[in-house]
Design a protein around this motif. Structure first.
Motif, PDB file in Angstrom:
ATOM      1  N   VAL A 177       0.741  -1.247   0.003  1.00 31.91           N
ATOM      2  CA  VAL A 177       0.026   0.083   0.064  1.00 31.91           C
ATOM      3  C   VAL A 177       0.894   1.211  -0.093  1.00 31.91           C
ATOM      4  N   VAL A 178       1.877   1.283   0.731  1.00 33.18           N
ATOM      5  CA  VAL A 178       2.910   2.249   0.802  1.00 33.18           C
ATOM      6  C   VAL A 178       3.415   2.485  -0.647  1.00 33.18           C
ATOM      7  N   VAL A 179       3.961   1.554  -1.125  1.00 38.72           N
ATOM      8  CA  VAL A 179       4.407   1.357  -2.468  1.00 38.72           C
ATOM      9  C   VAL A 179       3.364   2.299  -3.517  1.00 38.72           C
ATOM     10  N   LYS A 180       2.073   1.656  -3.480  1.00 41.26           N
ATOM     11  CA  LYS A 180       1.138   2.173  -4.481  1.00 41.26           C
ATOM     12  C   LYS A 180       0.946   3.694  -4.275  1.00 41.26           C
ATOM     13  N   THR A 181       0.843   4.149  -2.997  1.00 35.00           N
ATOM     14  CA  THR A 181       0.286   5.360  -2.978  1.00 35.00           C
ATOM     15  C   THR A 181       1.388   6.472  -2.870  1.00 35.00           C
ATOM     16  N   SER A 182       2.852   5.982  -2.375  1.00 38.66           N
ATOM     17  CA  SER A 182       3.827   6.881  -2.342  1.00 38.66           C
ATOM     18  C   SER A 182       4.933   6.862  -3.471  1.00 38.66           C
ATOM     19  N   PHE A 183       4.582   5.828  -4.231  1.00 39.23           N
ATOM     20  CA  PHE A 183       5.511   5.564  -5.364  1.00 39.23           C
ATOM     21  C   PHE A 183       4.866   5.113  -6.696  1.00 39.23           C
ATOM     22  N   PRO A 184       3.867   5.586  -7.083  1.00 42.00           N
ATOM     23  CA  PRO A 184       2.963   5.092  -8.178  1.00 42.00           C
ATOM     24  C   PRO A 184       3.534   5.023  -9.448  1.00 42.00           C
ATOM     25  N   ALA A 185       4.429   5.800  -9.822  1.00 38.60           N
ATOM     26  CA  ALA A 185       5.170   5.886 -11.381  1.00 38.60           C
ATOM     27  C   ALA A 185       6.251   4.669 -11.182  1.00 38.60           C
ATOM     28  N   ARG A 186       6.748   4.143  -9.752  1.00 38.53           N
ATOM     29  CA  ARG A 186       7.858   3.409  -9.854  1.00 38.53           C
ATOM     30  C   ARG A 186       7.420   2.009  -8.812  1.00 38.53           C
ATOM     31  N   VAL A 187       6.323   1.653  -9.255  1.00 36.39           N
ATOM     32  CA  VAL A 187       5.763   0.438  -8.501  1.00 36.39           C
ATOM     33  C   VAL A 187       6.730  -0.706  -8.607  1.00 36.39           C
ATOM     34  N   GLY A 188       7.167  -1.077  -9.708  1.00 36.73           N
ATOM     35  CA  GLY A 188       8.026  -2.332  -9.931  1.00 36.73           C
ATOM     36  C   GLY A 188       9.414  -1.943  -9.452  1.00 36.73           C
ATOM     37  N   LEU A 189       9.936  -0.997  -9.685  1.00 35.66           N
ATOM     38  CA  LEU A 189      11.205  -0.552  -8.931  1.00 35.66           C
ATOM     39  C   LEU A 189      11.152  -0.846  -7.411  1.00 35.66           C
ATOM     40  N   VAL A 190      10.397  -0.077  -6.850  1.00 38.38           N
ATOM     41  CA  VAL A 190      10.388  -0.103  -5.590  1.00 38.38           C
ATOM     42  C   VAL A 190       9.940  -1.353  -4.978  1.00 38.38           C
ATOM     43  N   THR A 191       8.896  -2.289  -5.469  1.00 35.30           N
ATOM     44  CA  THR A 191       8.621  -3.390  -4.932  1.00 35.30           C
ATOM     45  C   THR A 191       9.727  -4.482  -5.198  1.00 35.30           C
ATOM     46  N   GLY A 192      10.556  -4.223  -6.336  1.00 38.89           N
ATOM     47  CA  GLY A 192      11.734  -5.108  -6.407  1.00 38.89           C
ATOM     48  C   GLY A 192      12.752  -4.805  -5.294  1.00 38.89           C
ATOM     49  N   LEU A 193      13.136  -3.578  -5.006  1.00 39.97           N
ATOM     50  CA  LEU A 193      14.133  -3.416  -3.937  1.00 39.97           C
ATOM     51  C   LEU A 193      13.665  -3.778  -2.695  1.00 39.97           C
ATOM     52  N   TYR A 194      12.291  -3.806  -2.211  1.00 42.04           N
ATOM     53  CA  TYR A 194      11.986  -4.066  -0.959  1.00 42.04           C
ATOM     54  C   TYR A 194      11.883  -5.440  -0.915  1.00 42.04           C
ATOM     55  N   THR A 195      11.551  -6.358  -2.122  1.00 43.05           N
ATOM     56  CA  THR A 195      11.577  -7.622  -2.034  1.00 43.05           C
ATOM     57  C   THR A 195      13.109  -8.396  -1.758  1.00 43.05           C
ATOM     58  N   ALA A 196      13.972  -7.672  -2.475  1.00 40.48           N
ATOM     59  CA  ALA A 196      15.555  -7.805  -2.349  1.00 40.48           C
ATOM     60  C   ALA A 196      15.705  -7.576  -0.816  1.00 40.48           C
ATOM     61  N   SER A 197      15.369  -6.468  -0.310  1.00 40.28           N
ATOM     62  CA  SER A 197      15.584  -6.319   1.349  1.00 40.28           C
ATOM     63  C   SER A 197      15.049  -7.382   2.116  1.00 40.28           C
ATOM     64  N   LEU A 198      13.894  -7.714   1.742  1.00 42.16           N
ATOM     65  CA  LEU A 198      13.400  -8.928   2.657  1.00 42.16           C
ATOM     66  C   LEU A 198      14.109 -10.046   2.597  1.00 42.16           C
ATOM     67  N   GLN A 199      14.493 -10.293   1.270  1.00 39.91           N
ATOM     68  CA  GLN A 199      15.394 -11.768   1.186  1.00 39.91           C
ATOM     69  C   GLN A 199      16.743 -11.656   1.802  1.00 39.91           C
ATOM     70  N   THR A 200      17.140 -10.356   1.780  1.00 39.63           N
ATOM     71  CA  THR A 200      18.378  -9.998   2.303  1.00 39.63           C
ATOM     72  C   THR A 200      18.442 -10.252   3.992  1.00 39.63           C
ATOM     73  N   GLY A 201      17.217  -9.675   4.519  1.00 44.24           N
ATOM     74  CA  GLY A 201      16.988  -9.780   5.991  1.00 44.24           C
ATOM     75  C   GLY A 201      16.929 -11.334   6.368  1.00 44.24           C
TER      76      GLY A 201
END
Length: 392
Positions: free
Chosen positions: A123-147
């Motif tokens: 929801v944060v990604v959709k509402t705050s980065f609507p033009a970069r959904v794929g980029l930010v989703t990819g970054l936070y998924t990678a961060s999740l897997q890094t954790g």
């Protein structure tokens, strides 16, 4: 990168906060694995308790995932995620202060916080980065897997460094507190008012009667079913095929490592096109090929099979991307995320159980792996439909 109505610096800070929150979504579970035998021995607990401790978090992901969007609408997105992080930190500290019962209860508490934050990040990604959904989703998924990777790799060394499994497990609360501090600063730009998500009217719309939403939920749940079954049982499959314990561990680590570049590269590319179905089908084919390799000739080329299966399991990043792309508003994203992750994790919890029951019933790994192939086919079909350019 710019948050609507905000400055680029604020957007970068919010993006960093999202990545830190995402990094806290797996250590509460992943840190248990390397130290579970020590904890069980110290607490005098049974193997059944150990199995319960690793299954309960998935069930909590399901339950809390269904409730989190409603709480966010009432308390505000910023407040709800902040409270979720505080709950994670509290649970991580409490679970090492007493015996087996409190450890179980505290694990539930931490898992509730993890689930709530995980459902609301799209929801944060959709509402705050609507033009970069794929980029930010990819970054936070990678961060999740890094954790997850850090928790797997560092928990045992931390136990040696800090003097035992209790301080090692509790130390992961530091990461949650750090994320909470950054989130409270960066999240000030998000709507704190009750009754709606950022900038949107309250709506009583439900997605439970929406067939497309159920297809997306099925896609998320089936890929999670595969992931939890593989994480829980692949090492045993390999060792029974003659692969050494150490090498089996290396191959399992590879599954996580290979997901990192995929998560960074594929979601932005996929989100730049109207349909994500081609990427989903391609990764599904890789997962099918890797699983088929483990079924037919597990010891012939285990590295190749692990690489292919790791690519297939990387579809998780696209499952999160699809959730953000298939909803028009933040309200609908919250509902779809809660539905997909809530019911999806409920399905995923059955993965290790079904795999183990089939092994016990047949005395081998042929039936469990064959069922996994069927699930991957179903996941790929559902994902191909979910990836089409339409909205719930």
């Amino acid at each position: 990168m710019r948050v609507p109505g905000g400055r680029p610096v604020g957007a970068l800070l919010l993006g960093a906060a999202v990545l830190l929150v995402a990094m806290n979504l797996r250590p509460s579970v992943a840190s248990l694995g390397p130290l579970l035998d020590e904890a069980r021995l110290a607490l005098g607990a049974s193997a059944t308790w150990a199995g319960l401790l690793t299954t309960v978090p998935v069930l909590c992901f399901a339950a809390a995932g269904l409730v989190a969007p409603t709480v966010a609408r009432r308390a505000g997105l910023r407040t709800t995620i902040a409270v979720a992080l505080a709950i994670v930190a509290t649970g991580l500290v409490l679970r090492v202060t007493a015996g087996a019962v409190l450890m179980t209860v505290a694990t539930v508490i931490a898992s509730i916080g993890v689930a709530a934050a995980g459902v609301l990040l799209p929801v944060v990604v959709k509402t705050s980065f609507p033009a970069r959904v794929g980029l930010v989703t990819g970054l936070y998924t990678a961060s999740l897997q890094t954790g997850a990777a850090l928790a797997f790799a560092l928990s045992a060394p931390l136990a040696r460094l800090l003097g035992g499994w209790r301080p090692a497990l509790a130390s992961w609360a530091v990461l949650a507190v750090l994320a909470l501090g950054v989130w409270l600063i960066a999240g000030r730009r998000l709507s704190a008012r009750r009754g709606a998500l950022p900038g949107e009217p309250v709506s009583a719309r439900s997605l439970l009667g929406n067939g497309f939403a159920w297809i997306i939920t099925g896609f998320f749940g089936l890929q999670a079913f595969v992931a939890f079954a593989v994480i829980g049982w692949l090492a045993q499959v390999l060792m029974d095929a003659g692969v050494s314990r150490d090498y089996a561990g290396v191959l399992l680590s590879l599954l996580t490592i290979i997901a990192l570049p995929i998560s960074l590269l594929v979601p932005p590319l996929a989100a730049s096109r109207p349909s994500q179905s081609g990427w989903i089908v391609g990764l599904g084919f890789c997962g099918f090929a890797g699983t088929a390799g483990f079924l037919i000739a597990p010891s012939a080329a285990p590295l190749l099979w692990a690489l292919l299966l790791g690519l297939g399991m990387s579809v998780f990043s696209l499952a999160l991307t699809v959730i953000a792309l298939r909803a028009r508003t933040g309200e609908d994203t919250a509902r779809l995320s809660g539905m997909a992750q809530g019911f999806g994790y409920l399905l995923a919890a059955a993965g290790p159980l079904v795999f183990g029951l089939l092994h016990d019933a047949t005395g081998g790994w042929t039936a469990p792996l064959a069922v996994l192939l069927v699930v991957i086919v179903a996941q790929t079909v559902a994902g191909a439909i979910a990836g089409r350019p339409r909205h719930v």
